[in-house]
Design a protein around this motif. Structure first.
Motif, PDB file in Angstrom:
ATOM      1  N   ASP A 181      -5.806 -15.748  16.686  1.00  0.00           N
ATOM      2  CA  ASP A 181      -5.883 -14.315  16.951  1.00  0.00           C
ATOM      3  C   ASP A 181      -4.510 -13.649  17.049  1.00  0.00           C
ATOM      4  O   ASP A 181      -4.406 -12.449  17.313  1.00  0.00           O
ATOM      5  CB  ASP A 181      -6.673 -14.049  18.231  1.00  0.00           C
ATOM      6  N   LYS A 182      -3.447 -14.414  16.801  1.00  0.00           N
ATOM      7  CA  LYS A 182      -2.082 -13.883  16.884  1.00  0.00           C
ATOM      8  C   LYS A 182      -1.816 -12.941  15.705  1.00  0.00           C
ATOM      9  O   LYS A 182      -2.085 -13.271  14.557  1.00  0.00           O
ATOM     10  CB  LYS A 182      -1.062 -15.021  16.866  1.00  0.00           C
ATOM     11  N   LEU A 183      -1.277 -11.754  15.993  1.00  0.00           N
ATOM     12  CA  LEU A 183      -1.004 -10.775  14.949  1.00  0.00           C
ATOM     13  C   LEU A 183       0.296 -11.076  14.209  1.00  0.00           C
ATOM     14  O   LEU A 183       1.291 -11.467  14.814  1.00  0.00           O
ATOM     15  CB  LEU A 183      -0.929  -9.373  15.544  1.00  0.00           C
ATOM     16  N   PHE A 184       0.241 -10.878  12.890  1.00  0.00           N
ATOM     17  CA  PHE A 184       1.412 -11.028  12.028  1.00  0.00           C
ATOM     18  C   PHE A 184       1.478  -9.837  11.083  1.00  0.00           C
ATOM     19  O   PHE A 184       0.447  -9.262  10.728  1.00  0.00           O
ATOM     20  CB  PHE A 184       1.315 -12.305  11.177  1.00  0.00           C
ATOM     21  N   ALA A 185       2.698  -9.481  10.674  1.00  0.00           N
ATOM     22  CA  ALA A 185       2.827  -8.517   9.583  1.00  0.00           C
ATOM     23  C   ALA A 185       2.108  -9.120   8.379  1.00  0.00           C
ATOM     24  O   ALA A 185       2.360 -10.264   7.998  1.00  0.00           O
ATOM     25  CB  ALA A 185       4.304  -8.281   9.273  1.00  0.00           C
TER      26      ALA A 185
ATOM     27  N   ALA B 232      11.093   0.329   8.097  1.00  0.00           N
ATOM     28  CA  ALA B 232      12.345   0.456   8.840  1.00  0.00           C
ATOM     29  C   ALA B 232      12.161   1.310  10.096  1.00  0.00           C
ATOM     30  O   ALA B 232      12.908   1.167  11.074  1.00  0.00           O
ATOM     31  CB  ALA B 232      13.426   1.060   7.940  1.00  0.00           C
ATOM     32  N   LYS B 233      11.158   2.175  10.078  1.00  0.00           N
ATOM     33  CA  LYS B 233      10.861   3.020  11.248  1.00  0.00           C
ATOM     34  C   LYS B 233       9.916   2.322  12.228  1.00  0.00           C
ATOM     35  O   LYS B 233       9.490   2.916  13.215  1.00  0.00           O
ATOM     36  CB  LYS B 233      10.248   4.335  10.777  1.00  0.00           C
ATOM     37  N   GLY B 234       9.556   1.078  11.928  1.00  0.00           N
ATOM     38  CA  GLY B 234       8.697   0.323  12.822  1.00  0.00           C
ATOM     39  C   GLY B 234       7.221   0.389  12.501  1.00  0.00           C
ATOM     40  O   GLY B 234       6.388  -0.110  13.266  1.00  0.00           O
ATOM     41  N   VAL B 235       6.872   1.022  11.372  1.00  0.00           N
ATOM     42  CA  VAL B 235       5.463   1.122  10.974  1.00  0.00           C
ATOM     43  C   VAL B 235       5.103  -0.121  10.159  1.00  0.00           C
ATOM     44  O   VAL B 235       5.707  -0.379   9.113  1.00  0.00           O
ATOM     45  CB  VAL B 235       5.198   2.399  10.149  1.00  0.00           C
ATOM     46  N   GLU B 236       4.132  -0.880  10.635  1.00  0.00           N
ATOM     47  CA  GLU B 236       3.815  -2.164  10.005  1.00  0.00           C
ATOM     48  C   GLU B 236       2.312  -2.321   9.774  1.00  0.00           C
ATOM     49  O   GLU B 236       1.497  -1.692  10.466  1.00  0.00           O
ATOM     50  CB  GLU B 236       4.336  -3.307  10.901  1.00  0.00           C
ATOM     51  N   ASN B 237       1.954  -3.136   8.798  1.00  0.00           N
ATOM     52  CA  ASN B 237       0.567  -3.527   8.564  1.00  0.00           C
ATOM     53  C   ASN B 237       0.337  -4.877   9.236  1.00  0.00           C
ATOM     54  O   ASN B 237       1.199  -5.758   9.150  1.00  0.00           O
ATOM     55  CB  ASN B 237       0.284  -3.646   7.062  1.00  0.00           C
TER      56      ASN B 237
ATOM     57  N   GLU C 297       7.221 -11.466   2.960  1.00  0.00           N
ATOM     58  CA  GLU C 297       8.015 -10.299   3.284  1.00  0.00           C
ATOM     59  C   GLU C 297       9.107 -10.759   4.247  1.00  0.00           C
ATOM     60  O   GLU C 297       9.144 -11.935   4.620  1.00  0.00           O
ATOM     61  CB  GLU C 297       7.134  -9.215   3.927  1.00  0.00           C
ATOM     62  N   ARG C 298       9.951  -9.867   4.663  1.00  0.00           N
ATOM     63  CA  ARG C 298      11.030 -10.220   5.567  1.00  0.00           C
ATOM     64  C   ARG C 298      10.493 -10.937   6.802  1.00  0.00           C
ATOM     65  O   ARG C 298       9.706 -10.389   7.568  1.00  0.00           O
ATOM     66  CB  ARG C 298      11.776  -8.946   5.984  1.00  0.00           C
ATOM     67  N   ASN C 299      10.902 -12.203   6.951  1.00  0.00           N
ATOM     68  CA  ASN C 299      10.575 -13.042   8.113  1.00  0.00           C
ATOM     69  C   ASN C 299       9.127 -13.526   8.196  1.00  0.00           C
ATOM     70  O   ASN C 299       8.773 -14.213   9.151  1.00  0.00           O
ATOM     71  CB  ASN C 299      10.934 -12.326   9.429  1.00  0.00           C
ATOM     72  N   VAL C 300       8.275 -13.165   7.240  1.00  0.00           N
ATOM     73  CA  VAL C 300       6.908 -13.688   7.256  1.00  0.00           C
ATOM     74  C   VAL C 300       6.568 -14.323   5.909  1.00  0.00           C
ATOM     75  O   VAL C 300       7.011 -13.865   4.856  1.00  0.00           O
ATOM     76  CB  VAL C 300       5.859 -12.601   7.599  1.00  0.00           C
ATOM     77  N   CYS C 301       5.777 -15.397   5.995  1.00  0.00           N
ATOM     78  CA  CYS C 301       5.365 -16.136   4.797  1.00  0.00           C
ATOM     79  C   CYS C 301       3.950 -16.662   5.050  1.00  0.00           C
ATOM     80  O   CYS C 301       3.723 -17.386   6.023  1.00  0.00           O
ATOM     81  CB  CYS C 301       6.331 -17.292   4.527  1.00  0.00           C
ATOM     82  N   HIS C 302       3.002 -16.285   4.186  1.00  0.00           N
ATOM     83  CA  HIS C 302       1.609 -16.651   4.392  1.00  0.00           C
ATOM     84  C   HIS C 302       0.993 -17.248   3.118  1.00  0.00           C
ATOM     85  O   HIS C 302       1.493 -17.040   2.014  1.00  0.00           O
ATOM     86  CB  HIS C 302       0.753 -15.426   4.767  1.00  0.00           C
ATOM     87  N   ASP C 303      -0.113 -17.923   3.312  1.00  0.00           N
ATOM     88  CA  ASP C 303      -0.993 -18.299   2.201  1.00  0.00           C
ATOM     89  C   ASP C 303      -2.365 -18.593   2.789  1.00  0.00           C
ATOM     90  O   ASP C 303      -2.480 -19.204   3.861  1.00  0.00           O
ATOM     91  CB  ASP C 303      -0.472 -19.523   1.436  1.00  0.00           C
ATOM     92  N   ALA C 304      -3.396 -18.147   2.092  1.00  0.00           N
ATOM     93  CA  ALA C 304      -4.763 -18.343   2.580  1.00  0.00           C
ATOM     94  C   ALA C 304      -5.707 -18.473   1.399  1.00  0.00           C
ATOM     95  O   ALA C 304      -5.603 -17.715   0.433  1.00  0.00           O
ATOM     96  CB  ALA C 304      -5.183 -17.160   3.455  1.00  0.00           C
ATOM     97  N   GLY C 305      -6.608 -19.459   1.472  1.00  0.00           N
ATOM     98  CA  GLY C 305      -7.519 -19.622   0.353  1.00  0.00           C
ATOM     99  C   GLY C 305      -8.546 -20.717   0.563  1.00  0.00           C
ATOM    100  O   GLY C 305      -8.663 -21.298   1.650  1.00  0.00           O
TER     101      GLY C 305
ATOM    102  N   THR D 154       2.728 -17.265   8.957  1.00  0.00           N
ATOM    103  CA  THR D 154       3.935 -17.701   9.665  1.00  0.00           C
ATOM    104  C   THR D 154       4.940 -16.565   9.828  1.00  0.00           C
ATOM    105  O   THR D 154       5.013 -15.642   9.010  1.00  0.00           O
ATOM    106  CB  THR D 154       4.651 -18.855   8.927  1.00  0.00           C
ATOM    107  N   ARG D 155       5.691 -16.677  10.905  1.00  0.00           N
ATOM    108  CA  ARG D 155       6.875 -15.848  11.119  1.00  0.00           C
ATOM    109  C   ARG D 155       8.024 -16.833  11.300  1.00  0.00           C
ATOM    110  O   ARG D 155       8.113 -17.521  12.311  1.00  0.00           O
ATOM    111  CB  ARG D 155       6.705 -14.958  12.351  1.00  0.00           C
ATOM    112  N   TYR D 156       8.864 -16.942  10.289  1.00  0.00           N
ATOM    113  CA  TYR D 156       9.907 -17.967  10.316  1.00  0.00           C
ATOM    114  C   TYR D 156      11.207 -17.430  10.915  1.00  0.00           C
ATOM    115  O   TYR D 156      11.408 -16.218  11.033  1.00  0.00           O
ATOM    116  CB  TYR D 156      10.153 -18.539   8.919  1.00  0.00           C
ATOM    117  N   LYS D 157      12.091 -18.363  11.290  1.00  0.00           N
ATOM    118  CA  LYS D 157      13.354 -17.994  11.934  1.00  0.00           C
ATOM    119  C   LYS D 157      14.548 -18.368  11.065  1.00  0.00           C
ATOM    120  O   LYS D 157      14.466 -19.256  10.225  1.00  0.00           O
ATOM    121  CB  LYS D 157      13.470 -18.700  13.290  1.00  0.00           C
ATOM    122  N   ASN D 158      15.632 -17.676  11.288  1.00  0.00           N
ATOM    123  CA  ASN D 158      16.914 -17.986  10.648  1.00  0.00           C
ATOM    124  C   ASN D 158      16.827 -18.015   9.122  1.00  0.00           C
ATOM    125  O   ASN D 158      17.499 -18.802   8.458  1.00  0.00           O
ATOM    126  CB  ASN D 158      17.447 -19.328  11.157  1.00  0.00           C
TER     127      ASN D 158
END
Length: 314
Positions: free
Chosen positions: A83-87, A193-198, A256-264, A279-283
């Motif tokens: 249930d964790k939200l991600f971009a 950039a203004k903080g509006v995200e999906n 996208e910036r800092n997020v990487c997903h796959d679902a299927g 995922t939300r990856y670091k560095n």
């Protein structure tokens, strides 16, 4: 007396073999059931081992993740922060496709509708339509395909403009998605950039994928069309990476910036399974995020091929 003996002989000749066959079959059924129970216990032990391996990969991942893996035959499921939200990045194109098919079903638009590409439609990022001359005509069906298998941002923008963000969000809710929200166009980086995200989460994406798999996205026809388009996805550096080349995967990526997903959905000879990893990856470790998703898929595939008793019993 002779008549009685004759009747006994007839009974023995006719019914005794039948009784013997039924008794033998009962013994075979009991033996088969006993053997299956033993195999089932082994599978349960193997499932526990798989859970530990999946959890170990989750713990080793240097970032945040939301995961759902489900055996679509037995219903067994592994989840982590589902249930964790991600971009959502381009993963939101999956529910956009579903909502577009619903718009066609209710007569709001049509798959053969021709739409002219405008310069104002063009967005940066993934896809090739941004390089196509304005005025070029595309059917809605072609745009849906480009949005999914090429993850084309411009195609997504055209569809979003056609249906409207409010319509899409309302349809997401109608499908039963609880935490999937489109607040800006997919590649509108000025709004980002203004903080509006999906946003979305593993639970919503997995729910929609299973709805499609079961033939319950509007109806069987639209579900099958969705699966067939998802099977054409070109980016195979995550879920399919370590799977045999002949294995079919119907999936949608997001990056996208800092997020990487796959679902299927992964289709195998021993049964199909659903895998959804956000995922939300670091560095800047995008490579590590892709590898993490690929390893989870590989572990699940290996288990499915070695331990799916539901197919062995048939």
């Amino acid at each position: 007396m002779n008549k009685k003996r004759i009747l006994v002989n007839i009974f023995l000749a006719v019914f005794l073999p039948v009784i013997s066959i039924l008794s033998y079959q009962k013994v075979l059924d009991y033996k088969k059931e006993s053997e299956f129970k033993v195999l089932l216990e082994k599978r349960r032990a193997a499932l526990e081992e798989l859970k530990l391996k999946l959890k170990d990969e989750v713990n080793k991942f240097k970032g945040e993740s939301g995961v759902i893996i489900k055996d679509l035959e037995s219903g067994w499921e592994f989840s982590w922060q589902k249930d964790k939200l991600f971009a959502s990045a381009s993963l939101v194109k999956l529910p956009i496709m579903a909502a577009t098919f619903y718009a066609v079903e209710e007569g709001k638009t049509g798959l053969e509708q021709n739409i002219a590409l405008k310069n104002s439609d063009k967005l940066t990022g993934s896809g090739t339509l941004k390089n196509i001359p304005a005025g070029t005509l595309f059917t809605l069906e072609r745009l849906i395909g480009l949005m999914i298998y090429d993850s084309d941002n411009t195609a997504t923008n055209i569809i979003t403009n056609l249906l409207g963000i409010d319509y899409l969000n309302n349809q997401f809710k109608a499908f039963g998605l609880k935490n999937t929200l489109l607040l800006r166009k997919v590649a509108d980086y000025s709004m980002r950039a203004k903080g509006v995200e999906n946003y979305t989460n593993a639970e919503d994406v997995a729910f929609l994928l299973e709805k499609i798999y079961r033939g319950n996205l509007i109806n069987k026809e639209w579900s099958e069309k969705s699966i067939n388009i998802l099977k054409l996805t070109h980016l195979n550096d995550r879920i399919p990476k370590y799977l045999p080349a002949q294995i079919t995967v119907a999936h949608k990526t997001g990056l996208e910036r800092n997020v990487c997903h796959d679902a299927g959905i992964v289709f195998t000879s021993k049964g199909d399974f659903l895998i959804c990893v956000l995922t939300r990856y670091k560095n800047g470790d995008i490579k590590g995020a892709k590898e993490f998703i690929a390893k989870l898929a590989s572990l699940t595939y290996s288990f499915t091929m070695a331990n799916n008793l539901f197919y062995e019993r048939r």
